[in-house]
Design a protein around this motif. Structure first.
Motif, mmCIF file in Angstrom:
data_model
loop_
_atom_site.group_PDB
_atom_site.id
_atom_site.type_symbol
_atom_site.label_atom_id
_atom_site.label_comp_id
_atom_site.label_asym_id
_atom_site.label_seq_id
_atom_site.Cartn_x
_atom_site.Cartn_y
_atom_site.Cartn_z
ATOM 1 N N LYS A 53 16.710 30.636 -14.008
ATOM 2 C CA LYS A 53 17.852 30.474 -13.105
ATOM 3 C C LYS A 53 17.468 30.664 -11.638
ATOM 4 N N GLY A 54 16.418 31.376 -11.360
ATOM 5 C CA GLY A 54 16.012 31.629 -9.983
ATOM 6 C C GLY A 54 16.873 32.697 -9.338
ATOM 7 N N LEU A 55 16.410 33.188 -8.201
ATOM 8 C CA LEU A 55 17.123 34.208 -7.437
ATOM 9 C C LEU A 55 17.216 33.762 -5.985
ATOM 10 N N LEU A 56 18.211 34.244 -5.277
ATOM 11 C CA LEU A 56 18.290 33.897 -3.863
ATOM 12 C C LEU A 56 17.590 34.961 -3.032
ATOM 13 N N VAL A 57 17.187 34.574 -1.850
ATOM 14 C CA VAL A 57 16.514 35.500 -0.953
ATOM 15 C C VAL A 57 17.209 35.511 0.400
ATOM 16 N N LEU A 58 17.057 36.624 1.085
ATOM 17 C CA LEU A 58 17.599 36.780 2.432
ATOM 18 C C LEU A 58 16.471 36.725 3.443
ATOM 19 N N ILE A 59 16.768 36.109 4.574
ATOM 20 C CA ILE A 59 15.882 36.147 5.733
ATOM 21 C C ILE A 59 16.736 36.502 6.945
ATOM 22 N N GLU A 60 16.085 36.925 8.027
ATOM 23 C CA GLU A 60 16.838 37.420 9.171
ATOM 24 C C GLU A 60 17.243 36.353 10.181
ATOM 25 N N ASN A 61 16.585 35.202 10.170
ATOM 26 C CA ASN A 61 16.993 34.139 11.094
ATOM 27 C C ASN A 61 16.505 32.786 10.596
ATOM 28 N N GLU A 62 17.147 31.731 11.089
ATOM 29 C CA GLU A 62 16.850 30.385 10.599
ATOM 30 C C GLU A 62 15.453 29.890 10.983
ATOM 31 N N VAL A 63 14.832 30.497 11.972
ATOM 32 C CA VAL A 63 13.478 30.117 12.364
ATOM 33 C C VAL A 63 12.503 30.326 11.192
ATOM 34 N N ARG A 64 12.776 31.311 10.359
ATOM 35 C CA ARG A 64 11.901 31.645 9.233
ATOM 36 C C ARG A 64 12.006 30.649 8.074
ATOM 37 N N LEU A 65 13.021 29.778 8.097
ATOM 38 C CA LEU A 65 13.183 28.809 7.005
ATOM 39 C C LEU A 65 11.928 27.985 6.770
ATOM 40 N N ASN A 66 11.280 27.546 7.827
ATOM 41 C CA ASN A 66 10.090 26.701 7.698
ATOM 42 C C ASN A 66 8.941 27.403 6.976
ATOM 43 N N SER A 67 8.967 28.731 6.941
ATOM 44 C CA SER A 67 7.930 29.473 6.226
ATOM 45 C C SER A 67 8.137 29.454 4.719
ATOM 46 N N PRO A 92 15.584 22.018 -1.873
ATOM 47 C CA PRO A 92 14.902 21.379 -3.003
ATOM 48 C C PRO A 92 13.568 22.002 -3.400
ATOM 49 N N GLN A 93 12.750 22.404 -2.453
ATOM 50 C CA GLN A 93 11.422 22.924 -2.769
ATOM 51 C C GLN A 93 11.085 24.102 -1.865
ATOM 52 N N GLY A 94 10.832 25.250 -2.505
ATOM 53 C CA GLY A 94 10.422 26.409 -1.745
ATOM 54 C C GLY A 94 8.908 26.493 -1.648
ATOM 55 N N LYS A 95 8.442 27.431 -0.838
ATOM 56 C CA LYS A 95 7.000 27.679 -0.714
ATOM 57 C C LYS A 95 6.782 29.130 -0.269
ATOM 58 N N ASN A 96 5.596 29.629 -0.515
ATOM 59 C CA ASN A 96 5.161 30.950 -0.061
ATOM 60 C C ASN A 96 5.978 32.110 -0.624
ATOM 61 N N LEU A 97 6.614 31.907 -1.764
ATOM 62 C CA LEU A 97 7.360 32.964 -2.440
ATOM 63 C C LEU A 97 6.776 33.154 -3.838
#
Length: 189
Positions: A53-67, A92-97
């Motif tokens: 099912k996957g899990l959601l993650v939190l980040i502190e700002n939208e600049v980090r999305l590209n990571s 659609p596709q994550g990376k670095n997690l």
């Protein structure tokens, strides 16, 4: 303990692969290092949730999305900026997690948090933090700290002592799924 001490302790637990129970911009969450597969597995085990099912993650700002997202649809930035309530976007596709944080199809749910504690936690930890509802899979998500199941409270390594007295009116985030080609699907308003 004050805010900074709570934050420091939570970051230490995350750095050591542990689980925390913490306040977010929505409901209370079970959190861990979203880049640590062993820590992510502990979350699935505690929640008794299927990994596909996957899990959601939190980040502190939208600049980090590209990571953490292979290709961020331009519309995502507008949705984040214009939303008047917390919004989780499924990309659609994550990376670095951690591999086990993604859904079966490789997608990843990410929310840019604006709440003080969770935003500060992400900033200080310098990595995305898993944020999944503090309940056993299939049970109703608690709307306040007082509604959290004892099994969850006893199953984490650290419970943040901040915002525990707030009334039970918290709600989960809205969820929108975005495709690279611009298709939008509202999953939860």
């Amino acid at each position: 303990m004050d805010f900074r001490e709570q934050l420091k302790k939570a970051v230490e637990v995350l750095q050591n692969g542990g689980l925390i129970l913490y306040p977010t911009d929505t409901i209370w969450g079970i959190g861990c290092d979203a880049t640590n597969a062993e820590a992510v597995k502990k979350v699935y085990d505690l929640k008794k949730r299927a990994e596909r099912k996957g899990l959601l993650v939190l980040i502190e700002n939208e600049v980090r999305l590209n990571s953490y997202v292979r290709e961020v649809p331009e519309m995502a930035y507008d949705l984040i900026e214009l939303s008047d309530k917390p919004i989780t976007i499924i990309y659609p596709q994550g990376k670095n997690l951690a591999e086990n944080v993604y859904a079966e199809d490789g997608s990843i749910g990410i929310r840019v948090t604006k709440e003080d504690f969770s935003r500060s936690l992400c900033q200080r930890f310098r990595r995305p933090v898993v944020s999944t509802s503090a309940n056993i899979s299939g049970e109703k998500a608690p709307r306040s700290f007082s509604q959290i199941n004892e099994e969850i409270l006893n199953g984490v390594d650290y419970v943040v002592d901040f915002r525990q007295e707030e009334p039970g009116n918290a709600a989960p985030s809205g969820i929108i799924k975005l495709d690279v080609d611009g298709q939008v699907e509202v999953i939860r308003e």
